[in-house]
Design an enzyme around this catalytic site. Sequence first.
Site, short mmCIF file in Angstrom:
data_model
loop_
_atom_site.label_atom_id
_atom_site.label_comp_id
_atom_site.label_asym_id
_atom_site.label_seq_id
_atom_site.Cartn_x
_atom_site.Cartn_y
_atom_site.Cartn_z
CG PHE A 151 -0.23 0.46 2.51
CD1 PHE A 151 -0.06 1.81 2.81
CD2 PHE A 151 0.30 -0.47 3.39
CE1 PHE A 151 0.61 2.22 3.96
CE2 PHE A 151 0.98 -0.08 4.54
CZ PHE A 151 1.14 1.27 4.82
CE LYS A 175 -3.04 -8.57 -4.35
NZ LYS A 175 -3.46 -7.53 -3.36
CD GLU A 178 -5.55 -6.01 0.30
OE1 GLU A 178 -4.59 -5.82 -0.48
OE2 GLU A 178 -5.47 -6.75 1.29
CB SER A 228 4.75 -7.46 5.53
OG SER A 228 3.95 -8.55 5.13
CB CYS A 283 10.34 -0.29 2.57
SG CYS A 283 11.13 0.24 1.07
CD GLU A 382 8.59 -2.70 8.22
OE1 GLU A 382 7.95 -3.74 7.99
OE2 GLU A 382 9.09 -2.00 7.31
P1 NAD Z 1 1.56 -6.63 3.05
O1 NAD Z 1 2.60 -7.70 3.08
O2 NAD Z 1 0.49 -6.66 4.07
O3 NAD Z 1 0.81 -6.65 1.63
C1 NAD Z 1 1.53 -6.74 0.42
C2 NAD Z 1 0.69 -7.47 -0.61
O4 NAD Z 1 0.44 -8.80 -0.15
C3 NAD Z 1 -0.67 -6.83 -0.84
O5 NAD Z 1 -0.93 -6.82 -2.23
C4 NAD Z 1 -1.62 -7.72 -0.07
O6 NAD Z 1 -2.89 -7.81 -0.68
C5 NAD Z 1 -0.96 -9.08 -0.11
N1 NAD Z 1 -1.24 -9.89 1.09
C6 NAD Z 1 -1.56 -9.43 2.33
N2 NAD Z 1 -1.72 -10.45 3.18
C7 NAD Z 1 -1.50 -11.58 2.48
C8 NAD Z 1 -1.48 -12.96 2.82
N3 NAD Z 1 -1.75 -13.38 4.04
N4 NAD Z 1 -1.17 -13.85 1.85
C9 NAD Z 1 -0.89 -13.45 0.60
N5 NAD Z 1 -0.90 -12.15 0.22
C10 NAD Z 1 -1.19 -11.22 1.15
O7 NAD Z 1 2.36 -5.24 3.05
P2 NAD Z 1 1.76 -3.77 3.17
O8 NAD Z 1 1.28 -3.56 4.56
O9 NAD Z 1 0.87 -3.48 2.05
O10 NAD Z 1 3.09 -2.90 2.95
C11 NAD Z 1 3.98 -2.54 3.98
C12 NAD Z 1 5.16 -3.48 4.04
O11 NAD Z 1 5.84 -3.51 2.80
C13 NAD Z 1 6.21 -3.04 5.06
O12 NAD Z 1 6.70 -4.17 5.73
C14 NAD Z 1 7.30 -2.41 4.21
O13 NAD Z 1 8.59 -2.44 4.77
C15 NAD Z 1 7.24 -3.30 3.00
N6 NAD Z 1 7.82 -2.65 1.84
C16 NAD Z 1 9.04 -3.08 1.41
C17 NAD Z 1 9.64 -2.47 0.34
C18 NAD Z 1 10.99 -2.94 -0.15
O14 NAD Z 1 11.37 -2.57 -1.24
N7 NAD Z 1 11.73 -3.70 0.63
C19 NAD Z 1 8.99 -1.41 -0.32
C20 NAD Z 1 7.75 -1.00 0.14
C21 NAD Z 1 7.15 -1.63 1.22
#
Ligand code: NAD
Length: 497
Positions: A151, A175, A178, A228, A283, A382
Amino acid sequence: MSTPTVKLLINGEFVESRTTHWKEVINPATQEVLARVPFATPDEIQAAVAAAKAAFQSWRKTPIGARARVFLKLQQLIRDNMADLAATLTAEQGKTLADAEGDVFRGLEVVEHAANIGSLQMGEFVENVGSGIDTYTVLQPLGVCAGITPFNFPAMIPLWMFPMAIVTGNTFILKPSEQDPLVTMKLVKLALDAGIPPGVLNVIHGGEEAVNALCDHPDIKAISFVGSTRVGTHVYQRASLNGKRAQCMMGAKNHAIVLPDANKEQTLNALVGASFGAAGQRCMAISVAVLVGEANDWIPELVAKAKTLKVGAGRDNPDLGPLISCAAKDRVTTLIEKGMEQGARLELDGRQVSVAGYEQGNFVGPTIFSSVKPGMDIYDQEIFGPVLCIVSVNTLDEAIEFINANLNGNGTAIFTQSGAAARRFQQDIEVGQVGVNVPIPVPVPLFSFTGSRASKLGDLGPYGKQVVLFYTQTKTITERWFDDAVTVGKVNTTISL
Ligand code: NAD
């Protein structure tokens, strides 16, 4: 007026989902419902993959110059629509308009890079590896690839993925998060306007089930994930078990070392911007400051600077906006309470902040803890909010050892005027992206994003040169031609390797 619905993109058409499972997209400053996003059905996901598979047959053979020109056009369309894209992003994600433009701009740079594919997707050629035998390589597209995005950068991160995948000759299923899919969908529409043919780019929406379906689908060859650590580890394992390439950019705990010889004013400004900007939802945000020796005397000035930051709705362009959701706000405030219970010293408390006219917003103001130690939840997790943890050490060596003991390896920085100290840090620190007097060292797309250790799974990074290798298969051709004109009259033309 009824709430608009977010569409799926399948085979060049924006279509209404037939699902019964929907989620609201909510403005985090006002709680206004902006749209409803569907969780795509298995049949819809199957239709998107089938469209991508069919489109691959002609797209992979489309001349490289024609592919490049689509992205030349797209970069112009993004520039022309910058204000609208940023406003949409701010409404659904919460970040300030200035930050939203930055989000779009960092993605735009990848689109510009994609337009240079002609010089990036070149193979190698060596003649006479044996007598009369030449060997060359070609970088061929894989087929259908998929991307799953978080997000916090709903413009930049989709643009890390689909332009480079598509320009190298693949077709793609995106994808988006959401929580904030609206700006992503606007970018996708612009990509179609720029000339991406039907089926080459498809979009499905959803959560866990959609992601698992992508990881399991036999026709998908590679998955790029950003999000994440918990979800990324699952995606990496599930996609790999199914024989796919996977690259997962994940969570972080980014430390900045401050040596007492650093330029105080510039360092404190950099720390405040990198810790609290975008409400800490980057991040690459700095979430831990490791103050060395006399730099610990700067804490009161750091707190004073943080206090001057304006919290507000992103559209009013304050210094920081709200957190993405009520759940995110609860999580951050609970962690702040835990920090106090577990013995950290609360130097600045952002929990009570209130923004006139936006009383329902998910706001948390800049928060600073000192005397933070490993074992405390505010250090071990985090937080992904505007919370800076301060750790005190006596030497540079101690600071380096402390950072290397943390599992994460996304970003880090040092503030110093000593070239020797900076060089030692740069050599010995086990973190993928290192800044020297640069607080958020995200590489431009001429390079690749290079997080390491627990912040990343998979060898190759997103965007830049590395991702060309991720989205292609190297084929090696060893070739011999018999030239009758040359061999006429010769009895024994032996060629051996
Ligand atoms: P998230 O992991 O909750 O969601 C990421 C994606 O995974 C979304 O599209 C979501 O729909 C999907 N998802 C969520 N739960 C799932 C599950 N149980 N099974 C399968 N898919 C699932 O992450 P977020 O909260 O949207 O974003 C924040 C996180 O992203 C932080 O940890 C941040 O550090 C990380 N991030 C990392 C980078 C990088 O380049 N290292 C860049 C941006 C964000």
